[in-house]
Design an enzyme around this catalytic site. Structure first.
Site, short mmCIF file in Angstrom:
data_model
loop_
_atom_site.label_atom_id
_atom_site.label_comp_id
_atom_site.label_asym_id
_atom_site.label_seq_id
_atom_site.Cartn_x
_atom_site.Cartn_y
_atom_site.Cartn_z
N GLU A 52 147.23 76.35 -20.48
CA GLU A 52 146.17 77.36 -20.53
C GLU A 52 146.43 78.54 -19.61
OE1 GLU A 52 145.71 74.11 -20.56
OE2 GLU A 52 144.06 73.55 -21.89
N GLU A 89 143.76 67.26 -23.59
CA GLU A 89 142.44 66.88 -23.04
C GLU A 89 141.74 65.86 -23.93
OE1 GLU A 89 141.40 71.11 -22.55
OE2 GLU A 89 140.82 70.55 -20.51
C1 3H9 Z 1 143.07 75.47 -24.83
O1 3H9 Z 1 143.43 74.46 -25.37
C2 3H9 Z 1 141.79 75.58 -24.06
C3 3H9 Z 1 141.15 74.27 -23.74
O2 3H9 Z 1 141.62 73.76 -22.52
C4 3H9 Z 1 139.65 74.41 -23.54
C5 3H9 Z 1 138.85 74.73 -24.73
C6 3H9 Z 1 137.38 74.70 -24.46
N1 3H9 Z 1 145.59 78.13 -31.90
O3 3H9 Z 1 154.46 79.02 -31.88
P1 3H9 Z 1 154.68 78.81 -33.32
C7 3H9 Z 1 149.88 79.23 -34.51
S1 3H9 Z 1 143.99 76.89 -24.92
C8 3H9 Z 1 145.75 78.85 -33.02
O4 3H9 Z 1 155.37 79.88 -34.08
P2 3H9 Z 1 156.42 76.60 -32.72
C9 3H9 Z 1 150.83 80.37 -34.18
O5 3H9 Z 1 150.12 81.57 -33.96
C10 3H9 Z 1 145.36 76.47 -25.99
N2 3H9 Z 1 146.96 79.07 -33.58
O6 3H9 Z 1 155.40 77.41 -33.62
C11 3H9 Z 1 151.68 80.42 -35.43
O7 3H9 Z 1 150.92 81.07 -36.44
P3 3H9 Z 1 151.63 81.98 -37.53
C12 3H9 Z 1 146.40 75.71 -25.27
C13 3H9 Z 1 148.03 78.55 -33.00
O8 3H9 Z 1 156.76 75.39 -33.49
C14 3H9 Z 1 151.80 78.93 -35.82
O9 3H9 Z 1 150.70 78.28 -35.16
N3 3H9 Z 1 147.53 75.51 -26.15
C15 3H9 Z 1 147.92 77.79 -31.82
O10 3H9 Z 1 157.49 77.49 -32.22
C16 3H9 Z 1 153.09 78.30 -35.36
O11 3H9 Z 1 153.25 78.54 -33.96
C17 3H9 Z 1 148.57 76.36 -26.16
O12 3H9 Z 1 148.62 77.31 -25.43
C18 3H9 Z 1 146.64 77.58 -31.28
N4 3H9 Z 1 146.45 76.85 -30.16
O13 3H9 Z 1 155.59 76.16 -31.42
C19 3H9 Z 1 149.67 76.04 -27.14
N5 3H9 Z 1 149.17 77.39 -31.45
O14 3H9 Z 1 152.59 81.07 -38.26
C20 3H9 Z 1 150.06 77.27 -27.92
C21 3H9 Z 1 150.01 77.88 -32.38
O15 3H9 Z 1 150.52 82.49 -38.36
N6 3H9 Z 1 151.05 77.01 -28.93
N7 3H9 Z 1 149.34 78.58 -33.30
O16 3H9 Z 1 152.33 83.06 -36.77
C22 3H9 Z 1 152.37 76.81 -28.66
O17 3H9 Z 1 152.81 76.77 -27.52
C23 3H9 Z 1 153.30 76.69 -29.82
O18 3H9 Z 1 152.68 77.25 -30.94
C24 3H9 Z 1 153.73 75.24 -30.17
C25 3H9 Z 1 154.53 75.26 -31.51
C26 3H9 Z 1 154.62 74.70 -29.07
C27 3H9 Z 1 152.54 74.36 -30.37
#
Ligand code: 3H9
Length: 708
Positions: A131, A111
């Site tokens: 999301e 976004e």
């Molecule tokens: C949003 O954006 C809402 C908006 O539209 C509106 C707002 C107003 N936040 O998965 P991994 C941490 S909703 C905080 O093992 P990978 C994760 O917990 C969001 N922490 O790595 C982990 O921590 P730890 C929309 C996050 O390389 C570490 O990062 N976005 C977040 O296998 C490593 O993660 C999503 O839904 C976060 N957003 O995969 C994306 N993301 O090491 C969610 C990750 O302490 N994330 N962490 O356990 C993912 O899909 C995967 O993490 C990603 C990396 C593909 C990015």
């Protein structure tokens, strides 16, 4: 935007000539926490105010552009500035803003990029609005800007699927302006900006674009609404996403944004959001186990599977899919042929569906070897035994493995409930023996219970977790007991379902209530799918050791005695005429149920769906608490992940323990006390549940305590 915003360390700015490079550096994934939002807003103010700045480049440090909002902040009081405000400031800047995407640009991250005036992608970029997987909708203009850039159909599909696009697909969809080779986002971004500035490229705001073919889009969206209501099975946010896109089509941009914000807040407040975000973090916490943190995994470059039945073949496919060479050991030539055929069947189906080429199949099968000679696996790094579920048969296999395998090889058993300590004791190297409990079909099901016997070395546990990662499984650490985490708890809530059946609910009412809760199938449908004979054999085996005072429901035995083993025999609890996969209620089954009730002197009573679920869930949660109390599961979240990844528990409820927390542990406890008045032997309160309620704590407090 009145007050001055403090400089932040997670967002830095640097002038490169007349380009202000704004770097987001918030490891591990540059999530948009409050400090990042503040930093971005301050950077936009700086760019606006500084006459030396001609353009802005947004770039992420590390492996991601920005992976989205900081999920940890959801459910806490909001901190200004909110992300839509930051996005507005980016879009409103009077100087060109370019976002360069080199890794994850997800959710709020995308976004931010959509608010920039130009987007450049490097090949490794992934762009998505996931999301929906968290019970949310894109809440910073994604629902309004994506349709303007890529059209209603593509944008809606992106948001409803939650699946990201690779860079090339994003380019084709119109989500990015340009794709260039390379791995250095800063260099690529600066080069692109130079081109834009040289061409006098104007500020280009996504908000000002018109949505293509709005009438056709509206008609398509109406169709999607009905379709989505059907497909999303009670999920809250998908229909809200459609509503937002409607608003994008019908309202001016600012009003559309206001609508999006209101619906985003509704999603944020929903219990589904809490459940889905719990599931997201729990799946990442399960790998944090003491052994894997203390020890280095042993290298695993080759695997052997003992036994080529359905389970052995599924495990072999999972390993082959991960790129490993696999040797399968069977008793004789005929069994080798059958094992190979079981493996090939999986790939043949992919080729038939056009999801794999014959050449790719041949390349995979070249890594596969069948053998009757244990000497052929003398040098493999890890062995997984998947033979008949009989302790003596398994011990014999492990004695053989002990004889032939090289020192340091990991020896794993896929047993579902046998005593792994006893299996380990059959070898002279119990430190190398571990349980790897796969779920059928093993190449598809995500769950892998890693069962840790008393004498296993920590590096063997670490190796198992590393293997799970390679196989793309969700691993859960379990202690040794009958059924480990999942099957042990399943046995108890299945019993609760049997009691409900004998007391007056029909199998069809119970299954419908369980489906209504969000499971894909009810327990009697599962029995029919798995084959009633499997549970029947277990019950017969355990008959001798069953507590004679415990209540035992014989209905399933009566059904099995007729040879009705479920789908594979055309009838079980349901009828499956002409090989149908969906069962129909069977009046003869109801007659058997009635006869059994009469025999036991039970006067049937009726149960509402809510009453059914209260018992079903209370049984699940109480045994879950026992499993945590006894240390079989490390934390309540391990129970949650087991059920979501392996037992069809609805992800949006987070898992049984999260469900209990959200319901209130005191309520669950009061239910169990009430049920215990009818059957105190079955409904025994878990000591952990009692302790927690007394202390005014919940299961999540134990998850948090383990973290610190
Ligand atoms: C949003 O954006 C809402 C908006 O539209 C509106 C707002 C107003 N936040 O998965 P991994 C941490 S909703 C905080 O093992 P990978 C994760 O917990 C969001 N922490 O790595 C982990 O921590 P730890 C929309 C996050 O390389 C570490 O990062 N976005 C977040 O296998 C490593 O993660 C999503 O839904 C976060 N957003 O995969 C994306 N993301 O090491 C969610 C990750 O302490 N994330 N962490 O356990 C993912 O899909 C995967 O993490 C990603 C990396 C593909 C990015």
């Amino acid at each position: 935007m009145g007050a001055a915003i403090p400089a932040s360390s997670v967002v830095t700015t640097a002038l490169q000539g007349d380009v202000l490079v704004v770097t987001i550096d918030n490891p591990p994934v540059n999530a948009l926490g409050a400090a990042v939002r503040q930093g971005l807003l301050a950077a936009m103010q700086q760019a606006q105010a500084d006459a030396a700045v001609a353009a802005v480049l947004l770039v992420g440090a590390g492996k991601a552009f920005i992976a989205g909002a900081d999920i940890r902040e959801f459910g806490k009081p909001p901190v200004a500035p909110i992300l839509p405000e930051v996005c507005r400031a980016i879009e409103n800047l009077n100087k060109p803003v370019v976002a360069v995407l080199h890794g994850a640009a997800l959710g709020g991250g995308l976004e931010v990029a959509l608010s920039a005036h130009y987007r450049l992608a490097l090949p490794a970029a992934t762009l998505g609005l996931p999301e929906v997987n968290l019970g949310l909708l894109p809440g910073s203009g994604g629902t309004q800007r994506a349709p303007r850039l890529m059209g209603v159909q593509a944008a809606t599909t992106l948001m409803l699927s939650g699946q990201p696009l690779k860079a090339q697909a994003a380019l084709q969809a119109g989500l990015v302006d340009k794709l260039v080779e390379g791995t250095d986002p800063l260099a690529a971004g600066l080069a692109y900006l130079r081109e834009l500035l040289a061409a006098n490229a104007p500020v280009r705001r996504t908000r000002d674009l018109a949505i293509a073919e709005p009438q056709a889009a509206l008609a398509w969206l109406d169709e999607q609404k009905a379709e989505t209501a059907k497909k999303s099975r009670g999920l809250f946010s998908p229909l809200k996403i459609i509503e937002c896109v409607h608003a994008a089509l019908q309202l001016p941009f600012d009003e559309g944004m206001a609508r999006e914000r209101a619906l985003f807040m509704e999603c944020l407040d929903s219990p589904q959001r809490a459940g889905l975000i719990h599931a997201f973090f729990a799946e990442r916490e399960v790998v944090k186990v003491p052994e894997a943190q203390a020890a280095q995994p042993r290298p695993v470059a080759s695997i052997a599977v003992i036994g080529g039945g359905t389970m052995g073949a599924g495990i072999a496919v999972a390993a082959l899919d991960a790129g490993l060479p696999v040797t399968m050991i069977e008793r004789d030539a005929e069994s080798i042929a059958r094992g190979r055929a079981n493996v090939e069947k999986v790939y043949n189906a992919l080729v038939a569906k056009g999801r794999m080429t014959e050449a790719a199949q041949a390349a995979v099968m070249a890594r596969y070897t069948g053998s009757t000679d244990y000497a052929d696996i003398a040098q493999v790094d890890l062995v997984i035994e998947a033979v008949f579920e009989d302790i003596e048969v398994k011990k014999a296999v492990f004695r053989e493995l002990d004889r032939v395998c090289k020192p340091g090889a990991v020896l794993a058993t896929n047993t579902s409930y046998l005593d792994i300590d006893a299996i380990a004791a059959a070898t002279g190297r119990p430190q190398d023996v571990i349980g790897l409990h796969f779920f059928s079909p093993a190449n598809i099901m995500k769950l892998l219970e890693i069962v840790v016997p008393a004498k296993v070395a920590p590096d063997v546990v670490a190796t198992a977790f590393e293997l799970a990662k390679k196989l793309k499984k969700v691993p859960v650490r379990a202690g040794v007991c009958d059924g480990f985490i999942g099957n042990r708890i399943l046995a108890v809530y299945k019993q609760a379902a049997d009691y409900l059946l004998e007391d007056g609910a029909s199998p069809y009412e119970i299954d419908a209530a369980v489906r209504g809760f969000g499971f894909a199938m009810g327990p009697f449908q599962v029995t029919d799918l798995a084959g009633g004979d499997i549970g029947w054999a277990t019950r017969k085996r355990r008959a001798a050791t069953r507590d004679p005072k415990a209540r035992y429901v014989e209905i399933a035995d009566r059904i099995c005695e007729r040879g009705w083993f479920g789908q594979k025999t055309g009838r079980g609890f349901y009828l499956y005429p002409d090989g149908a996969r969906t069962g129909q209620p069977d009046p003869e089954v109801l007659a058997i149920v009635d006869a059994e009730r009469a025999k036991k002197g039970v006067t049937p009573r009726s149960f509402s769906a809510d009453e059914i679920m209260r018992r079903y869930m209370a049984a699940m949660v109480n045994e879950g608490a026992n499993v945590v109390h006894e240390g079989i599961a490390l934390r309540p979240l391990d129970v949650d992940v087991t059920f979501v990844a392996g037992y069809g528990f609805p992800r949006h409820r987070g898992g049984p323990m999260k469900w209990a927390d959200m319901t209130g542990l005191d309520k669950v406890l009061a239910d169990i006390e009430a049920f215990a008045k009818e059957d105190p032997l079955f409904w025994k309160l878990s000591p952990l549940l009692v302790q927690l309620v007394r202390a005014g704590r919940n299961f999540d407090s134990l998850n948090q305590a383990e973290k610190s």
